[in-house]
Design a protein around this motif. Structure first.
Motif, PDB file in Angstrom:
ATOM      1  N   ALA A   1       0.802  -1.288  -0.004  1.00 29.61           N
ATOM      2  CA  ALA A   1       0.005  -0.058  -0.020  1.00 29.61           C
ATOM      3  C   ALA A   1       1.005   1.237   0.030  1.00 29.61           C
ATOM      4  N   PHE A   2       0.406   2.082  -0.811  1.00 29.79           N
ATOM      5  CA  PHE A   2       1.211   3.523  -0.986  1.00 29.79           C
ATOM      6  C   PHE A   2       0.031   4.708  -0.540  1.00 29.79           C
ATOM      7  N   ILE A   3       0.498   5.367   0.685  1.00 25.16           N
ATOM      8  CA  ILE A   3      -0.429   6.433   1.235  1.00 25.16           C
ATOM      9  C   ILE A   3       0.151   7.736   1.308  1.00 25.16           C
ATOM     10  N   SER A   4      -0.050   8.804   0.421  1.00 28.47           N
ATOM     11  CA  SER A   4       0.598  10.045   0.587  1.00 28.47           C
ATOM     12  C   SER A   4      -0.365  11.086   0.867  1.00 28.47           C
ATOM     13  N   LEU A   5      -0.411  11.691   2.178  1.00 24.93           N
ATOM     14  CA  LEU A   5      -1.435  12.487   2.820  1.00 24.93           C
ATOM     15  C   LEU A   5      -0.574  13.849   3.325  1.00 24.93           C
ATOM     16  N   ASN A   6      -1.520  14.965   3.505  1.00 26.07           N
ATOM     17  CA  ASN A   6      -1.019  16.035   4.389  1.00 26.07           C
ATOM     18  C   ASN A   6      -1.560  15.906   5.571  1.00 26.07           C
ATOM     19  N   HIS A   7      -2.504  15.018   5.932  1.00 24.27           N
ATOM     20  CA  HIS A   7      -2.995  14.744   7.194  1.00 24.27           C
ATOM     21  C   HIS A   7      -3.222  13.216   7.555  1.00 24.27           C
ATOM     22  N   PHE A   8      -2.523  12.638   8.465  1.00 22.77           N
ATOM     23  CA  PHE A   8      -2.656  11.314   8.710  1.00 22.77           C
ATOM     24  C   PHE A   8      -3.797  11.124   9.955  1.00 22.77           C
ATOM     25  N   SER A   9      -4.857  10.335   9.834  1.00 22.30           N
ATOM     26  CA  SER A   9      -5.742  10.170  11.119  1.00 22.30           C
ATOM     27  C   SER A   9      -5.192   9.439  12.207  1.00 22.30           C
ATOM     28  N   GLU A  10      -5.741   9.752  13.343  1.00 22.91           N
ATOM     29  CA  GLU A  10      -5.202   9.263  14.651  1.00 22.91           C
ATOM     30  C   GLU A  10      -5.227   7.654  14.470  1.00 22.91           C
ATOM     31  N   ASN A  11      -6.546   7.057  13.761  1.00 27.94           N
ATOM     32  CA  ASN A  11      -6.626   5.796  13.705  1.00 27.94           C
ATOM     33  C   ASN A  11      -5.462   5.032  12.847  1.00 27.94           C
ATOM     34  N   LEU A  12      -4.924   5.664  11.828  1.00 28.72           N
ATOM     35  CA  LEU A  12      -3.993   5.132  10.936  1.00 28.72           C
ATOM     36  C   LEU A  12      -2.663   5.150  11.833  1.00 28.72           C
ATOM     37  N   LYS A  13      -2.501   6.234  12.674  1.00 32.45           N
ATOM     38  CA  LYS A  13      -1.111   6.416  13.221  1.00 32.45           C
ATOM     39  C   LYS A  13      -0.812   5.555  14.435  1.00 32.45           C
ATOM     40  N   LYS A  14      -2.310   5.222  14.879  1.00 40.17           N
ATOM     41  CA  LYS A  14      -2.091   4.353  16.217  1.00 40.17           C
ATOM     42  C   LYS A  14      -1.842   2.921  15.521  1.00 40.17           C
ATOM     43  N   SER A  15      -2.490   2.612  14.673  1.00 44.56           N
ATOM     44  CA  SER A  15      -2.266   1.254  13.873  1.00 44.56           C
ATOM     45  C   SER A  15      -1.236   0.873  13.448  1.00 44.56           C
ATOM     46  N   LEU A  16      -0.337   1.895  13.045  1.00 49.14           N
ATOM     47  CA  LEU A  16       1.141   1.713  12.339  1.00 49.14           C
ATOM     48  C   LEU A  16       2.203   2.181  13.308  1.00 49.14           C
ATOM     49  N   ASN A  17       1.379   2.567  14.432  1.00 47.55           N
ATOM     50  CA  ASN A  17       2.701   2.862  15.580  1.00 47.55           C
ATOM     51  C   ASN A  17       3.418   4.103  15.101  1.00 47.55           C
ATOM     52  N   ILE A  18       2.975   5.210  14.553  1.00 48.54           N
ATOM     53  CA  ILE A  18       3.893   6.204  14.188  1.00 48.54           C
ATOM     54  C   ILE A  18       3.164   7.537  14.646  1.00 48.54           C
ATOM     55  N   SER A  19       3.811   8.552  14.585  1.00 49.82           N
ATOM     56  CA  SER A  19       3.690  10.023  14.903  1.00 49.82           C
ATOM     57  C   SER A  19       4.159  10.786  13.945  1.00 49.82           C
ATOM     58  N   THR A  20       3.479  12.168  13.617  1.00 51.43           N
ATOM     59  CA  THR A  20       3.971  12.777  12.729  1.00 51.43           C
ATOM     60  C   THR A  20       3.678  14.425  13.178  1.00 51.43           C
ATOM     61  N   ASP A  21       4.526  15.327  12.586  1.00 56.48           N
ATOM     62  CA  ASP A  21       4.629  16.657  12.986  1.00 56.48           C
ATOM     63  C   ASP A  21       4.426  17.551  11.684  1.00 56.48           C
ATOM     64  N   ASN A  22       3.337  18.399  11.768  1.00 56.01           N
ATOM     65  CA  ASN A  22       3.358  19.355  10.830  1.00 56.01           C
ATOM     66  C   ASN A  22       3.418  20.679  11.285  1.00 56.01           C
ATOM     67  N   LEU A  23       4.510  21.300  10.871  1.00 54.07           N
ATOM     68  CA  LEU A  23       4.811  22.632  11.316  1.00 54.07           C
ATOM     69  C   LEU A  23       4.113  23.694  10.523  1.00 54.07           C
ATOM     70  N   ASP A  24       3.489  23.312   9.371  1.00 54.87           N
ATOM     71  CA  ASP A  24       2.342  24.272   8.718  1.00 54.87           C
ATOM     72  C   ASP A  24       1.040  23.728   8.614  1.00 54.87           C
ATOM     73  N   LYS A  25       0.462  22.999   9.759  1.00 56.61           N
ATOM     74  CA  LYS A  25      -0.810  22.391   9.611  1.00 56.61           C
ATOM     75  C   LYS A  25      -1.908  23.644   9.748  1.00 56.61           C
ATOM     76  N   ASN A  26      -1.537  24.848  10.341  1.00 53.26           N
ATOM     77  CA  ASN A  26      -2.540  25.876  10.289  1.00 53.26           C
ATOM     78  C   ASN A  26      -2.240  26.741   9.100  1.00 53.26           C
ATOM     79  N   THR A  27      -1.740  26.300   8.443  1.00 52.06           N
ATOM     80  CA  THR A  27      -1.305  27.132   6.955  1.00 52.06           C
ATOM     81  C   THR A  27      -2.576  26.928   6.051  1.00 52.06           C
TER      82      THR A  27
END
Length: 401
Positions: A108-134
């Motif tokens: 599977a290939f997934i490219s997103l600006n915003h990863f959901s909490e369900n997806l991050k929890k399932s894959l045990n990952i965390s993201t940081d977006n310094l421009d999430k409010n832009t």
């Protein structure tokens, strides 16, 4: 003003407002959009990157799609691809289905600006977006970025992008199951923006910059980076997810309204306004005659349908799913005998090939249905999910011919 002049006036106003077409710089990621930040080009050219393999455009949620056909050793492996700003249709149940799909040996290939909490929890990952409010178009235009790939073949290459590159990266992941394939320079440091998460026999590729796959960059000689990214996936059937459908029986309250589509296009929005006000004026000028209300004649109630529902409810209350499964299989085999004139005594490979040929269904779909029938028929008890899945397979089989 007579009727002819009135119509000409409305046409003139329509041309004024619908004729002004400006470039839409919003990030829509729609497969049919030829706007700068649509994905028309990559969607239509993706098969050329995988030696012309079949591309399946998902017209339903991935969870419902896997209820009908599942890619494994029997049906062949596939690559799932999703390029969007956010994958809102991937709810918890759909993510679980996708993980099972990957675990069986698919990718599977997934490219997103915003990863959901369900997806991050399932894959045990965390993201940081310094421009999430832009969100402003001018602010996004000023966001430049340099991207890198860690493969030895690309390690000396710098891929520079001049706008809409958010400072979005993976801040946490499991190093035992994850490797970094690409980075992005953020505040003078390289941070991972492209990773591969191993899961069972397959892998999930996650990418934080879907903007690089849009029409704008592919037309501005930036397609090398996109083709390098997709080179990590094997040559297989492509499952392209446009994220247009929610899962059946989903409680998602954020379903799109048809009016939101009109609001996204200025010309369509003004056409809708003019049509509304034109209709209102027409009613006001022509509402001189009133007609007596015609009484509504109720249709005769279908008692047969009520009787069928009553019988079905009795079976459901008793939770005798095996009984219903047996009846569904008997009904299916009887219809095969009468409609296609095929002997159903032996459900072997010859029978499957004959049935697929006469019904017009794919061989893989027919084989999956018959194998499911054989499997559930051997069981002494069946669950409600197995009953519903069998019913869906049978209905879809007869709808396709």
């Amino acid at each position: 003003m007579n009727t002819k002049n009135y119509i000409l006036f409305l046409l003139f106003i329509s041309l004024i407002f619908t004729g002004c077409k400006k470039t839409d710089w919003r990030e829509n990621y729609r497969e049919q959009s030829k706007a700068p930040f649509g994905t028309y080009i990559i969607h239509n050219e993706i098969t050329s990157l995988y030696n012309g393999n079949e591309k399946v455009y998902l017209k339903k949620n991935i969870s419902d799609f896997f209820n009908e056909i599942y890619y494994d050793n029997d049906a062949g492996y596939a690559n799932y691809i999703c390029i969007k700003s956010s994958a809102n249709k991937l709810d918890k149940r759909s993510i679980n289905k996708l993980l099972k799909f990957v675990f069986a040996g698919n990718d599977a290939f997934i490219s997103l600006n915003h990863f959901s909490e369900n997806l991050k929890k399932s894959l045990n990952i965390s993201t940081d977006n310094l421009d999430k409010n832009t969100y402003a178009l001018q602010e996004l235009k000023n966001l430049k970025g340099s991207l890198y790939l860690k493969n030895d073949q690309f390690k000396d290459s710098v891929f520079k992008f001049e706008r809409n590159i958010r400072r979005h990266y993976f801040s946490k992941f499991d190093s035992l199951t994850t490797i970094v394939l690409g980075t992005q320079k953020i505040n003078h440091e390289k941070q991972p923006n492209f990773i591969k998460v191993y899961h069972g026999k397959g892998a999930i590729y996650l990418h934080t910059q879907p903007i690089v796959f849009t029409n704008y960059y592919l037309l501005n000689k930036k397609g090398t980076y996109a083709s390098n990214i997709f080179s990590y996936l094997p040559d297989r059937t492509i499952l392209w997810d446009p994220q247009v459908k929610s899962r059946k029986n989903s409680t998602d309250k954020n379903k799109k309204s048809v009016f939101k589509f009109f609001n996204k296009h200025t010309s369509l929005k003004w056409s809708l306004y003019i049509a509304f006000w034109g209709l209102l004026l027409f009613i006001l000028f022509n509402a001189r005659r009133k007609q007596r209300v015609v009484p509504t004649i109720e249709k005769l109630k279908n008692s047969t349908s009520d009787f069928t529902h009553t019988i079905a409810n009795l079976y459901l209350k008793e939770e005798n799913h095996k009984n219903l499964v047996t009846k569904k299989i008997t009904y299916f085999l009887e219809k095969v005998r009468t409609k296609y004139l095929i002997n159903t005594n032996n459900l072997n490979s010859v029978f499957i090939e004959k049935l697929a040929s006469k019904s017009g269904n794919k061989l893989s779909t027919t084989r999956y249905l018959i194998n499911t029938i054989i499997a559930v028929n051997k069981k002494s008890n069946c669950t409600q999910d197995e009953l519903m899945r069998l019913n869906t397979l049978i209905e879809n089989f007869f709808e396709n011919n």
